[in-house]
Design an enzyme around this catalytic site. Sequence first.
Site, short mmCIF file in Angstrom:
data_model
loop_
_atom_site.label_atom_id
_atom_site.label_comp_id
_atom_site.label_asym_id
_atom_site.label_seq_id
_atom_site.Cartn_x
_atom_site.Cartn_y
_atom_site.Cartn_z
N GLU A 93 -68.98 -14.03 39.92
CA GLU A 93 -68.45 -13.50 38.68
C GLU A 93 -67.10 -12.84 38.93
O GLU A 93 -66.84 -12.34 40.01
CB GLU A 93 -69.42 -12.44 38.11
N CYS A 111 -60.60 -8.50 38.41
CA CYS A 111 -61.48 -7.99 39.47
C CYS A 111 -62.17 -9.20 40.08
O CYS A 111 -62.92 -9.90 39.38
CB CYS A 111 -62.48 -7.01 38.85
N CYS A 118 -73.88 -9.83 48.61
CA CYS A 118 -73.31 -8.91 49.60
C CYS A 118 -74.42 -8.46 50.52
O CYS A 118 -75.54 -8.22 50.08
CB CYS A 118 -72.67 -7.70 48.91
N CYS A 122 -76.12 -1.58 49.57
CA CYS A 122 -76.00 -0.29 48.90
C CYS A 122 -77.04 -0.25 47.77
O CYS A 122 -77.13 -1.19 46.98
CB CYS A 122 -74.59 -0.07 48.38
N CYS A 125 -76.15 -0.71 43.84
CA CYS A 125 -75.24 -1.79 43.47
C CYS A 125 -76.01 -3.09 43.23
O CYS A 125 -76.79 -3.52 44.07
CB CYS A 125 -74.23 -1.98 44.61
N CYS A 342 -68.45 -1.62 37.49
CA CYS A 342 -68.53 -1.61 38.95
C CYS A 342 -69.98 -1.68 39.38
O CYS A 342 -70.83 -0.94 38.87
CB CYS A 342 -67.97 -0.31 39.51
N1 SAH Z 1 -67.90 -3.99 48.53
C1 SAH Z 1 -66.77 -3.23 48.15
C2 SAH Z 1 -66.15 -3.69 46.87
C3 SAH Z 1 -67.06 -4.08 45.73
S1 SAH Z 1 -67.94 -2.82 44.92
C4 SAH Z 1 -67.11 -1.77 48.12
O1 SAH Z 1 -68.28 -1.43 48.14
O2 SAH Z 1 -66.18 -0.97 48.10
C5 SAH Z 1 -66.73 -2.00 43.92
C6 SAH Z 1 -67.02 -0.53 43.70
O3 SAH Z 1 -68.13 -0.33 42.80
C7 SAH Z 1 -67.40 0.24 44.96
O4 SAH Z 1 -66.76 1.46 45.03
C8 SAH Z 1 -68.88 0.43 44.78
O5 SAH Z 1 -69.37 1.47 45.56
C9 SAH Z 1 -68.95 0.69 43.31
N2 SAH Z 1 -70.29 0.57 42.75
C10 SAH Z 1 -71.31 -0.18 43.19
N3 SAH Z 1 -72.38 -0.03 42.39
C11 SAH Z 1 -72.03 0.83 41.42
C12 SAH Z 1 -72.69 1.37 40.27
N4 SAH Z 1 -73.93 1.02 39.97
N5 SAH Z 1 -72.01 2.24 39.49
C13 SAH Z 1 -70.73 2.56 39.77
N6 SAH Z 1 -70.05 2.08 40.82
C14 SAH Z 1 -70.69 1.23 41.64
FE1 SF4 Z 2 -71.67 -4.62 48.77
FE2 SF4 Z 2 -72.15 -3.41 46.49
FE3 SF4 Z 2 -72.17 -2.00 48.73
FE4 SF4 Z 2 -69.84 -2.96 47.77
S1 SF4 Z 2 -71.17 -1.42 46.82
S2 SF4 Z 2 -70.59 -3.04 49.90
S3 SF4 Z 2 -70.56 -4.89 46.88
S4 SF4 Z 2 -73.60 -3.65 48.23
#
Ligand code: SAH
Ligand code: SF4
Length: 350
Positions: A93, A111, A118, A122, A125, A342
């Site tokens: 996406e 974006c 991934c 996390c 996410c 995000c």
């Molecule tokens: N993997 C990279 C980039 C993709 S995620 C990273 O983690 O930085 C982009 C951003 O969205 C990151 O800062 C991530 O921590 C944040 N993010 C992930 N899940 C989220 C959520 N549920 N609410 C708000 N931000 C979130």
């Molecule tokens: Fe991967 Fe989501 Fe963690 Fe970014 S925030 S490193 S996309 S699992």
Amino acid sequence: MTNPLIYDFNFPEFAARVKSWGEPSYRGKQIWEGIYKNLWLAPDEFSNLPKALREKMGELLTFEVLKPTDFRESKDGETVKTLFELNDGKKIETVLMKYDTVGRTPRRTACISTQVGCGMGCTFCATGQMGFKRQLSSGEIVAQVIYHARKLQDQGEKLTNVVVMGMGEPFHNYDATMTAIDRLNSLDGFAFGARRFTVSTVGLIPLIKRFAEEKRQVNLAISLHAAEDELRSSMLPINEKYPISELMEVCRYYVEQTHRRITFEWALIDGINDTPEQAHILARRVKGLLCHVNAIPLNPTRGFKGRSTGNDRARIFKETLEQAGVSCTIRMHRGIDIQAGCGQLAVKDN
Ligand code: SAH
Ligand code: SF4
């Protein structure tokens, strides 16, 4: 064997390929400019080329890299999420965000994704919740940008920024990501300024070090979310391997090397990391570091129970940081009604 993707070539390779078809050497440059300057997407758009050559291009190269299969637009019309099918059937996406401010150039930010899924896990996410499927090639990353640039061009608009914050961890696919950025940055083609890109990483220390040493002008964002190891490890498993003190050390090294400001991302989770105490701990960690904190109220995802911080608590968090000398903005929710915020990007049937 499938034909190579047009966007996977660098210019010298591409020019050599076209020459190997028995074409005069200027043809390579002509096609390259058609792709990256005119944003032509298929051989039949190259009206400046003889028909036989257009046919050869279609027979020997793959132009269709991303098949858009679904669009969702937020109610306010400012955010559009596009679902693409890749040539192996996997899905990714991207999100296009529009910001219009009176008296300013309209901002059009794409974006983009660097991986299918991934592997960083996390907890909050959606992409992390789906696991790692595969790496994208540099061409598949480039193609996402060209797709949006072309779409905007057809509407008389221009892409102004690219954030590498879609699906995936860009520093876990470092070479393809940087190759894609370099290609889009290159003056003989798309010529998109390095400072218009932002790459966000969960904090892979050896690659942040490498990124610093390469002295790139690309903006760097780091997903911090917590300033104490126990809390951070409970949300971002990678913190077990790369704890906060070492992460801060490499951040200082980055600023020393590049003199560029780092953005720390912080998803505000109610009662967990949004307290004034957490803000104070964060302020102590980043003391003296050229940085900015981007706090964003958590976006809901299916696999995570934490709740988003309310406006008042978010404001207090920001003020606490600012009083301690750390600049902070609270980003608004965007595209939440279409799961394009995000950390909400996930594709079920991959
Ligand atoms: N993997 C990279 C980039 C993709 S995620 C990273 O983690 O930085 C982009 C951003 O969205 C990151 O800062 C991530 O921590 C944040 N993010 C992930 N899940 C989220 C959520 N549920 N609410 C708000 N931000 C979130
Ligand atoms: Fe991967 Fe989501 Fe963690 Fe970014 S925030 S490193 S996309 S699992």
